[in-house]
Enzyme design. Structure first.
Site, PDB file in Angstrom:
ATOM      1  CG  ASP A 182      16.318 -39.513 -51.591  1.00 27.37           C
ATOM      2  OD1 ASP A 182      16.956 -40.373 -52.233  1.00 27.37           O
ATOM      3  OD2 ASP A 182      16.668 -38.308 -51.532  1.00 27.37           O
TER       4      ASP A 182
ATOM      5  CE  LYS B 291      15.716 -33.840 -51.956  1.00 33.96           C
ATOM      6  NZ  LYS B 291      15.539 -35.340 -51.782  1.00 33.96           N
TER       7      LYS B 291
ATOM      8  CG  ASP C 123      19.454 -38.160 -49.159  1.00 35.78           C
ATOM      9  OD1 ASP C 123      19.482 -38.296 -50.391  1.00 35.78           O
ATOM     10  OD2 ASP C 123      20.490 -37.915 -48.475  1.00 35.78           O
ATOM     11  CG  ASN C 124      19.042 -35.002 -50.499  1.00 40.19           C
ATOM     12  OD1 ASN C 124      18.150 -35.777 -50.876  1.00 40.19           O
ATOM     13  ND2 ASN C 124      20.293 -35.105 -50.913  1.00 40.19           N
TER      14      ASN C 124
ATOM     15  CD  GLU D 157      23.265 -37.610 -53.668  1.00 41.30           C
ATOM     16  OE1 GLU D 157      23.417 -37.453 -52.457  1.00 41.30           O
ATOM     17  OE2 GLU D 157      22.195 -37.386 -54.235  1.00 41.30           O
TER      18      GLU D 157
HETATM   19  C1  LIG Z   1       5.281 -36.170 -54.362  1.00 39.58           C
HETATM   20  C2  LIG Z   1       5.976 -37.308 -55.008  1.00 39.58           C
HETATM   21  N1  LIG Z   1       5.391 -38.530 -55.079  1.00 39.58           N
HETATM   22  C3  LIG Z   1       6.051 -39.541 -55.666  1.00 39.58           C
HETATM   23  N2  LIG Z   1       7.281 -39.455 -56.215  1.00 39.58           N
HETATM   24  C4  LIG Z   1       7.864 -38.252 -56.167  1.00 39.58           C
HETATM   25  C5  LIG Z   1       7.257 -37.140 -55.555  1.00 39.58           C
HETATM   26  N3  LIG Z   1       8.110 -36.087 -55.636  1.00 39.58           N
HETATM   27  C6  LIG Z   1       9.194 -36.512 -56.283  1.00 39.58           C
HETATM   28  N4  LIG Z   1       9.064 -37.815 -56.614  1.00 39.58           N
HETATM   29  C7  LIG Z   1      10.069 -38.638 -57.270  1.00 39.58           C
HETATM   30  O1  LIG Z   1      11.151 -38.743 -56.345  1.00 39.58           O
HETATM   31  C8  LIG Z   1      12.386 -38.427 -57.018  1.00 39.58           C
HETATM   32  C9  LIG Z   1      12.791 -37.040 -56.652  1.00 39.58           C
HETATM   33  C10 LIG Z   1      13.860 -36.799 -55.915  1.00 39.58           C
HETATM   34  C11 LIG Z   1      14.243 -35.380 -55.583  1.00 39.58           C
HETATM   35  N5  LIG Z   1      15.618 -35.418 -55.120  1.00 39.58           N
HETATM   36  C12 LIG Z   1      16.374 -34.343 -55.290  1.00 39.58           C
HETATM   37  O2  LIG Z   1      15.943 -33.303 -55.801  1.00 39.58           O
HETATM   38  C13 LIG Z   1      17.793 -34.456 -54.908  1.00 39.58           C
HETATM   39  C14 LIG Z   1      18.681 -33.473 -55.377  1.00 39.58           C
HETATM   40  C15 LIG Z   1      20.039 -33.532 -55.064  1.00 39.58           C
HETATM   41  C16 LIG Z   1      20.935 -32.493 -55.565  1.00 39.58           C
HETATM   42  C17 LIG Z   1      21.925 -31.953 -54.747  1.00 39.58           C
HETATM   43  C18 LIG Z   1      22.783 -30.946 -55.222  1.00 39.58           C
HETATM   44  C19 LIG Z   1      22.661 -30.498 -56.532  1.00 39.58           C
HETATM   45  F1  LIG Z   1      23.494 -29.560 -57.008  1.00 39.58           F
HETATM   46  C20 LIG Z   1      21.676 -31.045 -57.362  1.00 39.58           C
HETATM   47  C21 LIG Z   1      20.816 -32.028 -56.883  1.00 39.58           C
HETATM   48  C22 LIG Z   1      20.543 -34.583 -54.293  1.00 39.58           C
HETATM   49  C23 LIG Z   1      19.658 -35.566 -53.821  1.00 39.58           C
HETATM   50  O3  LIG Z   1      20.104 -36.624 -53.070  1.00 39.58           O
HETATM   51  C24 LIG Z   1      18.291 -35.510 -54.111  1.00 39.58           C
HETATM   52  O4  LIG Z   1      17.462 -36.487 -53.594  1.00 39.58           O
HETATM   53  C25 LIG Z   1      12.089 -38.549 -58.495  1.00 39.58           C
HETATM   54  O5  LIG Z   1      12.180 -39.896 -58.883  1.00 39.58           O
HETATM   55  C26 LIG Z   1      10.645 -38.053 -58.535  1.00 39.58           C
HETATM   56  O6  LIG Z   1       9.954 -38.489 -59.681  1.00 39.58           O
HETATM   57 MG   LIG Z   2      18.489 -37.629 -52.074  1.00 41.47          MG
END
Ligand SMILES: Cc1ncnc2c1ncn2[C@@H]1O[C@H](/C=C/CNC(=O)c2cc(-c3ccc(F)cc3)cc(O)c2O)[C@@H](O)[C@H]1O
Ligand SMILES: [Mg+2]
Length: 214
Positions: free
Chosen positions: A141, A144, A169-170, A199
């Site tokens: 999660d 992506k 997820d997603n 969500e």
């Molecule tokens: C390589 C690496 N290493 C370690 N931590 C890492 C990492 N890469 C990212 N992270 C961490 O994880 C989370 C990031 C989550 C990314 N999730 C999403 O982008 C996301 C977006 C939506 C969404 C849907 C429709 C929209 F219009 C806008 C947003 C829904 C979701 O459920 C998502 O998960 C965040 O806490 C980030 O710091």
């Molecule tokens: Mg997600």
């Protein structure tokens, strides 16, 4: 200065949830994100699907990629059998600091190890530094575009075994096309899609469950 969204989520937990009661922490976050401010938690629509897969696998060793505020960390950890461990990876120190407090508020800190750093650096350390033989369950999660490279890294590091369950997820929104194409066409995985909603919205999204065949 203005607070951050994760800080506002933590405050909602501290103001509305009972210490040590994971269900009340989950409810407090879902209510806040549904009524006050959307946030990217797996949420209360996809959450029960996550719960059912975790309960079915009943993992001794679980991995989460992308902790954010710890919402799915708590959903997973509250279902783990005694003695099992959930490692969750988060490279944003501000998010990690909030997640630590939310996980502690739920009383689940003894089941969870929150590791700060990028997944590509931490995954290769799992065997030596963290004493992991292999994972029974992985929840993806994080960003992506990292789903596919990190899945390949887990394979290369020998951290998946026959029957390991990956849950992503997603896979529809925002979407993970390269990852989906890989797990759905690779002879090393048996995949299925659980249709749900993004969500706190009516938009379609879903979870892809992929069993590693070894
Ligand atoms: C390589 C690496 N290493 C370690 N931590 C890492 C990492 N890469 C990212 N992270 C961490 O994880 C989370 C990031 C989550 C990314 N999730 C999403 O982008 C996301 C977006 C939506 C969404 C849907 C429709 C929209 F219009 C806008 C947003 C829904 C979701 O459920 C998502 O998960 C965040 O806490 C980030 O710091
Ligand atoms: Mg997600």
């Amino acid at each position: 200065t203005r607070s951050t969204r994760p800080q506002r989520i933590l405050k909602a937990v501290q103001n509305n949830a009972t210490r040590g009661d994971a269900e009340s922490v989950i409810a407090a976050i879902d209510n806040f994100c549904r009524k006050k401010e959307w946030a990217m938690n797996v949420g209360d629509d996809k959450g029960p699907i996550l719960d059912s897969v975790v309960s079915e696998v009943s993992p001794s060793f679980a991995l989460e990629l992308g902790t954010y505020c710890g919402y799915s960390t708590i959903r997973i950890a509250r279902l783990l059998p005694p003695g099992s461990r959930l490692l969750t990876l988060e490279f944003n120190p501000d998010y990690a600091a909030i997640a630590h407090q939310i996980i502690a508020w739920a009383g689940l800190q003894d089941k969870v190890e929150l590791l700060e750093g990028p997944s590509r650096d931490l995954i290769p350390q799992m065997k030596e530094r963290f004493g992991i033989k292999s994972f029974d369950f992985v929840f993806l999660d994080h960003w992506k575009e990292f789903y596919l490279p990190d899945t390949k890294l887990l394979e290369e590091c020998g951290l998946l075994r026959k029957g390991t369950v990956l849950l992503a997820d997603n896979v529809i929104c925002p979407g993970t096309p390269k990852y989906l194409e890989y797990v759905r066409n690779s002879p090393c995985y048996e995949s299925c899609y659980f249709k749900s909603h993004l969500e706190y919205t009516k938009v379609e999204d879903g979870l892809e469950k992929s069993v590693f065949l070894g």
